[in-house]
Design a protein around this motif. Sequence first.
Motif, PDB file in Angstrom:
ATOM      1  N   ALA A  35       1.992  -0.366  -8.184  1.00  0.00           N
ATOM      2  CA  ALA A  35       1.341  -0.177  -6.887  1.00  0.00           C
ATOM      3  C   ALA A  35      -0.016  -0.873  -6.858  1.00  0.00           C
ATOM      4  O   ALA A  35      -0.400  -1.485  -5.844  1.00  0.00           O
ATOM      5  CB  ALA A  35       1.179   1.313  -6.597  1.00  0.00           C
ATOM      6  N   HIS A  38       0.024  -4.401  -6.124  1.00  0.00           N
ATOM      7  CA  HIS A  38       0.504  -4.684  -4.766  1.00  0.00           C
ATOM      8  C   HIS A  38       1.952  -5.170  -4.758  1.00  0.00           C
ATOM      9  O   HIS A  38       2.333  -6.029  -3.951  1.00  0.00           O
ATOM     10  CB  HIS A  38      -0.387  -5.729  -4.068  1.00  0.00           C
ATOM     11  CG  HIS A  38      -1.791  -5.254  -3.820  1.00  0.00           C
ATOM     12  ND1 HIS A  38      -2.094  -4.227  -2.966  1.00  0.00           N
ATOM     13  CD2 HIS A  38      -2.984  -5.703  -4.331  1.00  0.00           C
ATOM     14  CE1 HIS A  38      -3.402  -4.038  -2.942  1.00  0.00           C
ATOM     15  NE2 HIS A  38      -3.968  -4.902  -3.771  1.00  0.00           N
ATOM     16  N   THR A  81       1.315   7.902  -5.974  1.00  0.00           N
ATOM     17  CA  THR A  81       1.478   7.894  -4.517  1.00  0.00           C
ATOM     18  C   THR A  81       0.158   7.652  -3.799  1.00  0.00           C
ATOM     19  O   THR A  81       0.150   7.170  -2.659  1.00  0.00           O
ATOM     20  CB  THR A  81       2.114   9.204  -4.018  1.00  0.00           C
ATOM     21  OG1 THR A  81       1.346  10.315  -4.469  1.00  0.00           O
ATOM     22  CG2 THR A  81       3.542   9.334  -4.537  1.00  0.00           C
ATOM     23  N   SER A  82      -0.959   7.949  -4.447  1.00  0.00           N
ATOM     24  CA  SER A  82      -2.251   7.681  -3.817  1.00  0.00           C
ATOM     25  C   SER A  82      -2.466   6.184  -3.608  1.00  0.00           C
ATOM     26  O   SER A  82      -3.268   5.771  -2.759  1.00  0.00           O
ATOM     27  CB  SER A  82      -3.392   8.259  -4.660  1.00  0.00           C
ATOM     28  OG  SER A  82      -3.611   7.501  -5.843  1.00  0.00           O
ATOM     29  N   TYR A  83      -1.765   5.359  -4.382  1.00  0.00           N
ATOM     30  CA  TYR A  83      -1.841   3.902  -4.217  1.00  0.00           C
ATOM     31  C   TYR A  83      -0.663   3.359  -3.412  1.00  0.00           C
ATOM     32  O   TYR A  83      -0.478   2.145  -3.325  1.00  0.00           O
ATOM     33  CB  TYR A  83      -1.888   3.220  -5.584  1.00  0.00           C
ATOM     34  CG  TYR A  83      -3.156   3.511  -6.342  1.00  0.00           C
ATOM     35  CD1 TYR A  83      -4.383   2.973  -5.950  1.00  0.00           C
ATOM     36  CD2 TYR A  83      -3.142   4.342  -7.455  1.00  0.00           C
ATOM     37  CE1 TYR A  83      -5.547   3.254  -6.633  1.00  0.00           C
ATOM     38  CE2 TYR A  83      -4.304   4.630  -8.150  1.00  0.00           C
ATOM     39  CZ  TYR A  83      -5.505   4.081  -7.726  1.00  0.00           C
ATOM     40  OH  TYR A  83      -6.660   4.365  -8.412  1.00  0.00           O
ATOM     41  N   GLY A  84       0.140   4.254  -2.849  1.00  0.00           N
ATOM     42  CA  GLY A  84       1.224   3.826  -1.981  1.00  0.00           C
ATOM     43  C   GLY A  84       2.585   3.723  -2.639  1.00  0.00           C
ATOM     44  O   GLY A  84       3.534   3.214  -2.024  1.00  0.00           O
ATOM     45  N   CYS A  86       6.256   4.392  -3.612  1.00  0.00           N
ATOM     46  CA  CYS A  86       7.366   5.058  -2.916  1.00  0.00           C
ATOM     47  C   CYS A  86       8.285   5.684  -3.955  1.00  0.00           C
ATOM     48  O   CYS A  86       8.852   4.979  -4.799  1.00  0.00           O
ATOM     49  CB  CYS A  86       8.132   4.042  -2.068  1.00  0.00           C
ATOM     50  SG  CYS A  86       9.585   4.723  -1.256  1.00  0.00           S
TER      51      CYS A  86
END
Length: 314
Positions: A35, A38, A81-84, A86
Amino acid sequence: MSARAADAQLPGGRLLDCLVIGAGPAGLTAATYLARFHRDFVVVDGGKSRARWIPSSHNFPGSPSGIAGPELLAKLRAQATSYGACIEQGHVVRLERDGDCFMATADDGHRWRARLVVLATGVVDVMPAMVGLEAGIDSHRVRLCAVCDGYEASDDDIAVLAPADDAIHHALFLRTFSQRVTAICSDASQPSAECAAQAAKAGIRVLPEAISMRCDAHGCVVETATGEHRFDTLYPVLGSDAQSGLARAFDADLDSNGELLVDAHMQTTVDGLYAIGDVVSALNQISVAVGHAAIAAAAIHNRLPHNWREQQPD
């Protein structure tokens, strides 16, 4: 129709950079790294991480007061999940090639397509037939990893349950922590002359096959042909089943325990298929799994096409 349902029905579906199968400490650490790189990826969580059995771990770095397995998993998930990241619930039952990519299929029919795959599927411990087993684990009367928590059993009256020679080998390891260590045979096997001599030298008592076992608030009771014996702590060492089946379909190389062999970048002998954590042939420790994840995620990021940051619209 949900996005998940729609994806499941597409012949190709969305192409991910990476699919991580397993959401234990290894898979969740890999998720945080990917994450923060990116990358477009999904973690598939079967909900059966071995770490959930840990009542409290005191050898995981940064947790001087100890940390329970479920709490550690929750923290690792929250960080990812704090960095996105899934994370989707699912049990992957099939992994196959899809051109230059991989296709993973869950037992509910959902599919994921990815350029690269990370197996963080772990192992499943073989548990003994014991009355009060789960309560024994919760109360630390039954322990599953002498490397992790032998220190906490220091000076206890300790028993090891395993086939004769294995029981003696593990009992010898536990003599570091206690003077009172007993090897109990889990079957009708007899110790070899060499192991029997080692046990005698170390002052390890060897008991015949366990007939029945139970655990209560005061310890574990094992009945053998020599009568009932009570111990403060019992270590069942009955082996584990490596969850390497998805890689077996590709004829990936395994060790004698069925765990995956990997290179310096955590790639298996199958190109594009990586493995981390307990499913890998290595010391089965959370700190090792976390290191695996960092190595694999960095290697995957460097292998994938560049995802250079472009100027963001105002």
